[in-house]
Design a protein around this motif. Structure first.
Motif, mmCIF file in Angstrom:
data_model
loop_
_atom_site.group_PDB
_atom_site.id
_atom_site.type_symbol
_atom_site.label_atom_id
_atom_site.label_comp_id
_atom_site.label_asym_id
_atom_site.label_seq_id
_atom_site.Cartn_x
_atom_site.Cartn_y
_atom_site.Cartn_z
ATOM 1 N N ARG A 110 13.359 -13.055 -6.836
ATOM 2 C CA ARG A 110 14.704 -13.182 -6.296
ATOM 3 C C ARG A 110 15.712 -12.828 -7.380
ATOM 4 O O ARG A 110 15.437 -12.959 -8.573
ATOM 5 N N GLN A 111 16.869 -12.374 -6.897
ATOM 6 C CA GLN A 111 17.936 -12.017 -7.820
ATOM 7 C C GLN A 111 19.269 -12.429 -7.212
ATOM 8 O O GLN A 111 19.656 -11.915 -6.162
ATOM 9 N N ALA A 112 19.936 -13.354 -7.883
ATOM 10 C CA ALA A 112 21.254 -13.798 -7.462
ATOM 11 C C ALA A 112 22.305 -12.910 -8.125
ATOM 12 O O ALA A 112 22.041 -12.306 -9.175
ATOM 13 N N PRO A 113 23.476 -12.818 -7.550
ATOM 14 C CA PRO A 113 24.531 -11.990 -8.132
ATOM 15 C C PRO A 113 24.813 -12.363 -9.582
ATOM 16 O O PRO A 113 24.984 -13.538 -9.909
ATOM 17 N N GLY A 114 24.815 -11.375 -10.455
ATOM 18 C CA GLY A 114 25.101 -11.605 -11.860
ATOM 19 C C GLY A 114 23.973 -12.189 -12.667
ATOM 20 O O GLY A 114 24.151 -12.497 -13.848
ATOM 21 N N LYS A 115 22.818 -12.349 -12.039
ATOM 22 C CA LYS A 115 21.682 -12.939 -12.751
ATOM 23 C C LYS A 115 20.506 -11.977 -12.780
ATOM 24 O O LYS A 115 20.447 -11.018 -12.009
ATOM 25 N N GLU A 116 19.579 -12.250 -13.670
ATOM 26 C CA GLU A 116 18.387 -11.419 -13.769
ATOM 27 C C GLU A 116 17.417 -11.729 -12.632
ATOM 28 O O GLU A 116 17.425 -12.824 -12.067
ATOM 29 N N ARG A 117 16.607 -10.748 -12.338
ATOM 30 C CA ARG A 117 15.569 -10.960 -11.330
ATOM 31 C C ARG A 117 14.530 -11.924 -11.890
ATOM 32 O O ARG A 117 14.074 -11.769 -13.031
ATOM 33 N N GLU A 118 14.136 -12.895 -11.085
ATOM 34 C CA GLU A 118 13.171 -13.886 -11.548
ATOM 35 C C GLU A 118 12.037 -14.058 -10.548
ATOM 36 O O GLU A 118 12.218 -13.907 -9.339
ATOM 37 N N GLY A 119 10.874 -14.382 -11.070
ATOM 38 C CA GLY A 119 9.717 -14.586 -10.219
ATOM 39 C C GLY A 119 9.785 -15.882 -9.452
ATOM 40 O O GLY A 119 10.279 -16.886 -9.965
ATOM 41 N N VAL A 120 9.285 -15.858 -8.228
ATOM 42 C CA VAL A 120 9.262 -17.043 -7.377
ATOM 43 C C VAL A 120 7.826 -17.528 -7.205
ATOM 44 O O VAL A 120 7.507 -18.691 -7.459
ATOM 45 N N ALA A 121 6.956 -16.634 -6.772
ATOM 46 C CA ALA A 121 5.556 -16.993 -6.554
ATOM 47 C C ALA A 121 4.738 -15.728 -6.400
ATOM 48 O O ALA A 121 5.262 -14.688 -5.998
ATOM 49 N N ALA A 122 3.452 -15.822 -6.712
ATOM 50 C CA ALA A 122 2.555 -14.678 -6.594
ATOM 51 C C ALA A 122 1.186 -15.151 -6.120
ATOM 52 O O ALA A 122 0.823 -16.321 -6.271
ATOM 53 N N MET A 134 18.994 -12.279 -3.240
ATOM 54 C CA MET A 134 18.187 -11.249 -2.573
ATOM 55 C C MET A 134 16.742 -11.510 -2.972
ATOM 56 O O MET A 134 16.449 -11.665 -4.172
ATOM 57 N N TYR A 135 15.869 -11.571 -2.005
ATOM 58 C CA TYR A 135 14.463 -11.845 -2.255
ATOM 59 C C TYR A 135 13.667 -10.551 -2.072
ATOM 60 O O TYR A 135 13.797 -9.875 -1.048
ATOM 61 N N TYR A 136 12.847 -10.260 -3.078
ATOM 62 C CA TYR A 136 12.082 -9.018 -3.096
ATOM 63 C C TYR A 136 10.584 -9.297 -3.091
ATOM 64 O O TYR A 136 10.112 -10.212 -3.766
ATOM 65 N N CYS A 137 9.869 -8.459 -2.384
ATOM 66 C CA CYS A 137 8.419 -8.458 -2.419
ATOM 67 C C CYS A 137 7.975 -7.416 -3.449
ATOM 68 O O CYS A 137 8.601 -6.356 -3.573
ATOM 69 N N ALA A 138 6.904 -7.730 -4.177
ATOM 70 C CA ALA A 138 6.429 -6.815 -5.204
ATOM 71 C C ALA A 138 4.909 -6.817 -5.242
ATOM 72 O O ALA A 138 4.271 -7.788 -4.815
ATOM 73 N N ALA A 139 4.339 -5.735 -5.785
ATOM 74 C CA ALA A 139 2.890 -5.610 -5.859
ATOM 75 C C ALA A 139 2.482 -5.017 -7.201
ATOM 76 O O ALA A 139 3.206 -4.215 -7.792
ATOM 77 N N THR A 140 1.293 -5.426 -7.644
ATOM 78 C CA THR A 140 0.747 -4.906 -8.884
ATOM 79 C C THR A 140 -0.768 -5.010 -8.855
ATOM 80 O O THR A 140 -1.324 -5.807 -8.091
ATOM 81 N N THR A 141 -1.433 -4.217 -9.704
ATOM 82 C CA THR A 141 -2.865 -4.379 -9.923
ATOM 83 C C THR A 141 -3.126 -4.993 -11.297
ATOM 84 O O THR A 141 -4.264 -5.190 -11.686
ATOM 85 N N SER A 142 -2.050 -5.297 -12.017
ATOM 86 C CA SER A 142 -2.181 -5.791 -13.383
ATOM 87 C C SER A 142 -2.788 -7.182 -13.449
ATOM 88 O O SER A 142 -2.491 -8.053 -12.619
#
Length: 124
Positions: free
Chosen positions: A38-50, A92-100
């Motif tokens: 998630r990313q709030a206005p004026g703030k860095e994007r931060e992880g919520v859960a994976a 704003m909540y974002y979905c993300a994917a990785t193989t790392s």
């Protein structure tokens, strides 16, 4: 080609609930890990859960037990149930994917693929 499409955002009052969904395509073989940021206005994007394919999860401490992550592997869909929301969860909540293998770090730089985001607004 990996594509992630989020849905389920909206406006709720403090104490309310929302369920976000992320439909993933182009993900095969169980090697991908999915996450919400998630990313709030004026703030860095931060992880919520994976979560990985086998259901191992990682939650950010900021979720304070209010969020539950789940997935339907057959449908390639990730869910985030958010309960008892507070105004500081507006973002704003974002979905993300990785193989790392570093997915448990829950850091944006670990994740290679991103959706367009879905807005969550929590009012007093």
């Amino acid at each position: 080609q990996v594509q992630l499409v989020e849905s389920g955002g909206g406006s709720v009052q403090s104490g309310g609930s929302l369920r976000l969904s992320c439909a993933a395509s182009g993900i095969t073989g169980g090697t991908y890990k999915l996450a919400w940021f998630r990313q709030a206005p004026g703030k860095e994007r931060e992880g919520v859960a994976a979560i990985d394919y086998d259901g191992e999860t990682k939650y950010a401490t900021s979720t304070k037990g209010r969020f539950t992550l789940s997935q339907d592997n057959a449908k390639n869909t990730l869910y985030l149930q958010m309960n008892n929301l507070a105004p500081d969860y507006t973002a704003m909540y974002y979905c993300a994917a990785t193989t790392s293998l570093n997915w448990l770090l829950l850091r944006p730089w670990v994740f290679d693929y991103w959706g367009q985001g879905t807005q969550v607004t929590v009012s007093e």
